[in-house]
Design a protein around this motif. Structure first.
Motif, PDB file in Angstrom:
ATOM      1  N   GLY A  74       0.809  -1.219   0.000  1.00 41.01           N
ATOM      2  CA  GLY A  74       0.000   0.000   0.000  1.00 41.01           C
ATOM      3  C   GLY A  74       0.841   1.266   0.000  1.00 41.01           C
ATOM      4  O   GLY A  74       0.337   2.364  -0.261  1.00 41.01           O
ATOM      5  N   LEU A  75       2.128   1.124   0.298  1.00 41.38           N
ATOM      6  CA  LEU A  75       3.008   2.303   0.367  1.00 41.38           C
ATOM      7  C   LEU A  75       3.720   2.583  -0.952  1.00 41.38           C
ATOM      8  O   LEU A  75       4.266   3.662  -1.162  1.00 41.38           O
ATOM      9  CB  LEU A  75       4.075   2.102   1.454  1.00 41.38           C
ATOM     10  CG  LEU A  75       3.582   1.972   2.901  1.00 41.38           C
ATOM     11  CD1 LEU A  75       4.736   1.568   3.815  1.00 41.38           C
ATOM     12  CD2 LEU A  75       2.958   3.284   3.378  1.00 41.38           C
ATOM     13  N   GLY A  76       3.778   1.574  -1.834  1.00 33.33           N
ATOM     14  CA  GLY A  76       4.490   1.754  -3.095  1.00 33.33           C
ATOM     15  C   GLY A  76       4.877   0.406  -3.694  1.00 33.33           C
ATOM     16  O   GLY A  76       4.232  -0.602  -3.423  1.00 33.33           O
ATOM     17  N   GLU A  77       5.976   0.412  -4.455  1.00 28.31           N
ATOM     18  CA  GLU A  77       6.424  -0.824  -5.102  1.00 28.31           C
ATOM     19  C   GLU A  77       7.414  -1.550  -4.175  1.00 28.31           C
ATOM     20  O   GLU A  77       8.475  -0.998  -3.854  1.00 28.31           O
ATOM     21  CB  GLU A  77       7.121  -0.487  -6.432  1.00 28.31           C
ATOM     22  CG  GLU A  77       7.530  -1.701  -7.225  1.00 28.31           C
ATOM     23  CD  GLU A  77       8.318  -1.332  -8.501  1.00 28.31           C
ATOM     24  OE1 GLU A  77       8.706  -2.258  -9.224  1.00 28.31           O
ATOM     25  OE2 GLU A  77       8.553  -0.128  -8.735  1.00 28.31           O
ATOM     26  N   VAL A  78       7.046  -2.749  -3.747  1.00 32.28           N
ATOM     27  CA  VAL A  78       7.920  -3.501  -2.841  1.00 32.28           C
ATOM     28  C   VAL A  78       9.097  -4.057  -3.648  1.00 32.28           C
ATOM     29  O   VAL A  78       8.957  -4.978  -4.442  1.00 32.28           O
ATOM     30  CB  VAL A  78       7.164  -4.648  -2.134  1.00 32.28           C
ATOM     31  CG1 VAL A  78       8.108  -5.410  -1.205  1.00 32.28           C
ATOM     32  CG2 VAL A  78       5.971  -4.099  -1.354  1.00 32.28           C
ATOM     33  N   LYS A  79      10.259  -3.452  -3.460  1.00 29.55           N
ATOM     34  CA  LYS A  79      11.434  -3.753  -4.291  1.00 29.55           C
ATOM     35  C   LYS A  79      12.388  -4.740  -3.635  1.00 29.55           C
ATOM     36  O   LYS A  79      12.988  -5.565  -4.291  1.00 29.55           O
ATOM     37  CB  LYS A  79      12.221  -2.453  -4.494  1.00 29.55           C
ATOM     38  CG  LYS A  79      12.256  -1.751  -5.835  1.00 29.55           C
ATOM     39  CD  LYS A  79      12.037  -2.522  -7.042  1.00 29.55           C
ATOM     40  CE  LYS A  79      12.821  -2.047  -8.240  1.00 29.55           C
ATOM     41  NZ  LYS A  79      12.474  -2.774  -9.444  1.00 29.55           N
ATOM     42  N   ASN A  80      12.562  -4.598  -2.315  1.00 31.70           N
ATOM     43  CA  ASN A  80      13.524  -5.445  -1.601  1.00 31.70           C
ATOM     44  C   ASN A  80      12.894  -5.950  -0.305  1.00 31.70           C
ATOM     45  O   ASN A  80      12.350  -5.159   0.452  1.00 31.70           O
ATOM     46  CB  ASN A  80      14.800  -4.671  -1.225  1.00 31.70           C
ATOM     47  CG  ASN A  80      15.254  -3.731  -2.330  1.00 31.70           C
ATOM     48  OD1 ASN A  80      14.732  -2.619  -2.430  1.00 31.70           O
ATOM     49  ND2 ASN A  80      16.175  -4.160  -3.151  1.00 31.70           N
ATOM     50  N   VAL A  81      12.998  -7.252  -0.082  1.00 28.14           N
ATOM     51  CA  VAL A  81      12.536  -7.817   1.189  1.00 28.14           C
ATOM     52  C   VAL A  81      13.716  -8.533   1.830  1.00 28.14           C
ATOM     53  O   VAL A  81      14.339  -9.400   1.212  1.00 28.14           O
ATOM     54  CB  VAL A  81      11.366  -8.808   0.987  1.00 28.14           C
ATOM     55  CG1 VAL A  81      10.987  -9.474   2.312  1.00 28.14           C
ATOM     56  CG2 VAL A  81      10.153  -8.084   0.402  1.00 28.14           C
ATOM     57  N   ILE A  82      14.036  -8.131   3.058  1.00 33.07           N
ATOM     58  CA  ILE A  82      15.101  -8.777   3.818  1.00 33.07           C
ATOM     59  C   ILE A  82      14.429  -9.466   4.998  1.00 33.07           C
ATOM     60  O   ILE A  82      13.847  -8.802   5.856  1.00 33.07           O
ATOM     61  CB  ILE A  82      16.123  -7.750   4.405  1.00 33.07           C
ATOM     62  CG1 ILE A  82      16.475  -6.632   3.414  1.00 33.07           C
ATOM     63  CG2 ILE A  82      17.343  -8.463   4.956  1.00 33.07           C
ATOM     64  CD1 ILE A  82      17.132  -7.025   2.167  1.00 33.07           C
ATOM     65  N   HIS A  83      14.529 -10.781   5.025  1.00 28.95           N
ATOM     66  CA  HIS A  83      13.886 -11.514   6.122  1.00 28.95           C
ATOM     67  C   HIS A  83      14.941 -11.878   7.166  1.00 28.95           C
ATOM     68  O   HIS A  83      15.583 -12.920   7.082  1.00 28.95           O
ATOM     69  CB  HIS A  83      13.192 -12.761   5.560  1.00 28.95           C
ATOM     70  CG  HIS A  83      12.608 -13.640   6.602  1.00 28.95           C
ATOM     71  ND1 HIS A  83      11.976 -13.146   7.723  1.00 28.95           N
ATOM     72  CD2 HIS A  83      12.564 -14.998   6.725  1.00 28.95           C
ATOM     73  CE1 HIS A  83      11.580 -14.158   8.477  1.00 28.95           C
ATOM     74  NE2 HIS A  83      11.937 -15.284   7.901  1.00 28.95           N
ATOM     75  N   ALA A  84      15.101 -10.970   8.140  1.00 28.19           N
ATOM     76  CA  ALA A  84      16.143 -11.149   9.169  1.00 28.19           C
ATOM     77  C   ALA A  84      15.561 -11.561  10.518  1.00 28.19           C
ATOM     78  O   ALA A  84      16.317 -11.835  11.446  1.00 28.19           O
ATOM     79  CB  ALA A  84      16.960  -9.864   9.328  1.00 28.19           C
ATOM     80  N   ALA A  85      14.215 -11.597  10.647  1.00 32.55           N
ATOM     81  CA  ALA A  85      13.622 -11.966  11.942  1.00 32.55           C
ATOM     82  C   ALA A  85      14.032 -13.383  12.298  1.00 32.55           C
ATOM     83  O   ALA A  85      14.034 -14.276  11.448  1.00 32.55           O
ATOM     84  CB  ALA A  85      12.100 -11.866  11.864  1.00 32.55           C
ATOM     85  N   GLY A  86      14.382 -13.585  13.554  1.00 39.63           N
ATOM     86  CA  GLY A  86      14.741 -14.927  13.975  1.00 39.63           C
ATOM     87  C   GLY A  86      15.045 -14.973  15.458  1.00 39.63           C
ATOM     88  O   GLY A  86      15.234 -13.936  16.101  1.00 39.63           O
ATOM     89  N   VAL A  87      15.040 -16.185  15.989  1.00 42.29           N
ATOM     90  CA  VAL A  87      15.399 -16.401  17.401  1.00 42.29           C
ATOM     91  C   VAL A  87      16.474 -17.489  17.465  1.00 42.29           C
ATOM     92  O   VAL A  87      16.631 -18.277  16.531  1.00 42.29           O
ATOM     93  CB  VAL A  87      14.172 -16.818  18.256  1.00 42.29           C
ATOM     94  CG1 VAL A  87      13.280 -15.619  18.533  1.00 42.29           C
ATOM     95  CG2 VAL A  87      13.380 -17.938  17.577  1.00 42.29           C
ATOM     96  N   SER A  88      17.211 -17.500  18.587  1.00 47.65           N
ATOM     97  CA  SER A  88      18.345 -18.418  18.742  1.00 47.65           C
ATOM     98  C   SER A  88      18.076 -19.388  19.896  1.00 47.65           C
ATOM     99  O   SER A  88      17.105 -19.229  20.637  1.00 47.65           O
ATOM    100  CB  SER A  88      19.612 -17.597  18.981  1.00 47.65           C
ATOM    101  OG  SER A  88      19.478 -16.872  20.182  1.00 47.65           O
ATOM    102  N   PRO A  89      18.945 -20.391  20.067  1.00 49.89           N
ATOM    103  CA  PRO A  89      18.676 -21.429  21.078  1.00 49.89           C
ATOM    104  C   PRO A  89      18.457 -20.924  22.502  1.00 49.89           C
ATOM    105  O   PRO A  89      17.712 -21.538  23.263  1.00 49.89           O
ATOM    106  CB  PRO A  89      19.924 -22.317  20.998  1.00 49.89           C
ATOM    107  CG  PRO A  89      20.412 -22.158  19.611  1.00 49.89           C
ATOM    108  CD  PRO A  89      20.122 -20.728  19.240  1.00 49.89           C
ATOM    109  N   HIS A  90      19.092 -19.803  22.896  1.00 47.79           N
ATOM    110  CA  HIS A  90      18.867 -19.302  24.252  1.00 47.79           C
ATOM    111  C   HIS A  90      17.577 -18.487  24.365  1.00 47.79           C
ATOM    112  O   HIS A  90      17.218 -18.021  25.446  1.00 47.79           O
ATOM    113  CB  HIS A  90      20.057 -18.441  24.717  1.00 47.79           C
ATOM    114  CG  HIS A  90      21.241 -19.258  25.121  1.00 47.79           C
ATOM    115  ND1 HIS A  90      22.249 -19.575  24.247  1.00 47.79           N
ATOM    116  CD2 HIS A  90      21.561 -19.857  26.305  1.00 47.79           C
ATOM    117  CE1 HIS A  90      23.157 -20.327  24.883  1.00 47.79           C
ATOM    118  NE2 HIS A  90      22.755 -20.510  26.119  1.00 47.79           N
TER     119      HIS A  90
END
Ligand SMILES: NC(=O)c1ccc[n+]([C@@H]2O[C@H](COP(=O)([O-])OP(=O)(O)OC[C@H]3O[C@@H](n4cnc5c(N)ncnc54)[C@H](OP(=O)(O)O)[C@@H]3O)[C@@H](O)[C@H]2O)c1
Length: 274
Positions: A74-90
């Protein structure tokens, strides 16, 4: 039309560092679960002369990822998606690790494929832990299930993570989740290429982020293995990720970039007893 960059896990660490390395004229959408963290990150970008918007999203829930994709579109043309969300063992138990890191990647790749235009780029963030899973444990047969039976996929990977006992389960679940991210990004490169979406993944080593601080005790041996004898800096990874996501890097597809100071290469190829 305004060009939009979406960064999951953009409120901190490598996600935020990637946002800072993005072209200033693009509109950045930062997402994560914690509103205050996102608000602080948006302020940091604004101080650098960038425009950014926060959007709360839990990537382990498909409807939440869909809402993020629709907001960004809705904001414009989605050009780049970086999927950095994550969790670690602790930070999470075996099932949460699989749901957030692995299934979350399925949701991000699938839901954003619906709104991304030809010429756009998707970069999934894996981990060098994905390379630590012994070859005989990697399970492409189970990975294939992610697209057709999510609950069976989660159940099977959680069970496999428990084979070495409760103490090892979180570490193994993390390795499975990131081995899957690398595999799924490669698969997505081919399923999304007909839509003109370029896909690759990038796997960091031990990096000085909030997550890196939590995992440093277990991960410190990597420093002794690396060519670069130190932890990676978030801004180094932000630059590498932004380069991978740059449209000018148009031939980079279906591959994982291992940015770990050489630690995995040393362990796999040059250290005798590994
Ligand atoms: N640091 C390292 O040494 C290292 C090494 C290898 C790979 N990685 C990978 O690199 C990526 C970035 O990590 P980082 O080191 O930059 O750590 P970080 O600073 O902890 O960033 C991770 C971000 O993900 C968000 N997040 C976690 N669960 C989420 C969920 N269910 N939905 C949406 N957002 C979620 C967190 O925000 P909220 O909690 O507010 O949601 C956080 O801002 C991760 O995928 C991690 O596995 C890190």
């Amino acid at each position: 039309m305004r060009q939009v960059v979406v960064i999951t896990g953009g409120g901190s660490g490598m996600g935020l560092a990637t946002a800072k390395a993005m072209p200033k004229e693009k509109l950045i959408v930062l997402s994560g679960r914690t509103q205050e963290k996102l608000a602080g990150a948006v302020r940091e970008l604004e101080q650098l002369g960038m425009e950014a918007k926060p959007f709360a999203c839990d990537t382990s829930k498909r409807e939440s990822v869909r809402a993020l994709a629709q907001f960004a579109a809705g904001l414009g043309e989605v050009k780049n998606v970086i999927h950095a969300a994550g969790v670690s063992p602790h930070m999470a138990d075996a099932e949460q690790l699989i749901r957030i890191n692995a299934l979350g990647t399925v949701y991000v790749n699938q839901e954003f494929a619906e709104v991304m235009a030809p010429g756009s780029v998707l970069v999934d963030i894996g981990s060098n832990s994905g390379y630590m899973l012994p070859g005989f444990l990697a399970s492409p047969g189970v990975y294939e299930m992610a697209d057709r039976d999510e609950e069976a996929f989660v159940g099977k990977l959680v069970k496999k993570s428990g084979i070495a006992g409760k103490k090892m389960a979180r570490g193994l679940a993390y390795a499975y989740s990131k081995n899957f991210v690398i595999w799924y990004a490669k698969k997505s490169a081919f399923t999304l290429a007909p839509k003109g979406i370029r896909v690759c993944s990038l796997s960091p080593g031990l990096i000085e982020t909030p997550m890196g601080a939590v995992e440093k005790g277990d991960g410190e041996f990597l420093i002794s293995q690396a060519a670069e004898k130190r932890m990676g800096r978030p801004e180094e990874l932000g630059f590498a990720i932004a380069c991978a996501a740059d449209e000018r890097n148009g031939y980079l597809a279906g591959v994982d970039l291992l940015v770990d100071g050489g630690a995995t290469t040393h362990m796999k190829q040059f250290k005798k007893k590994f």
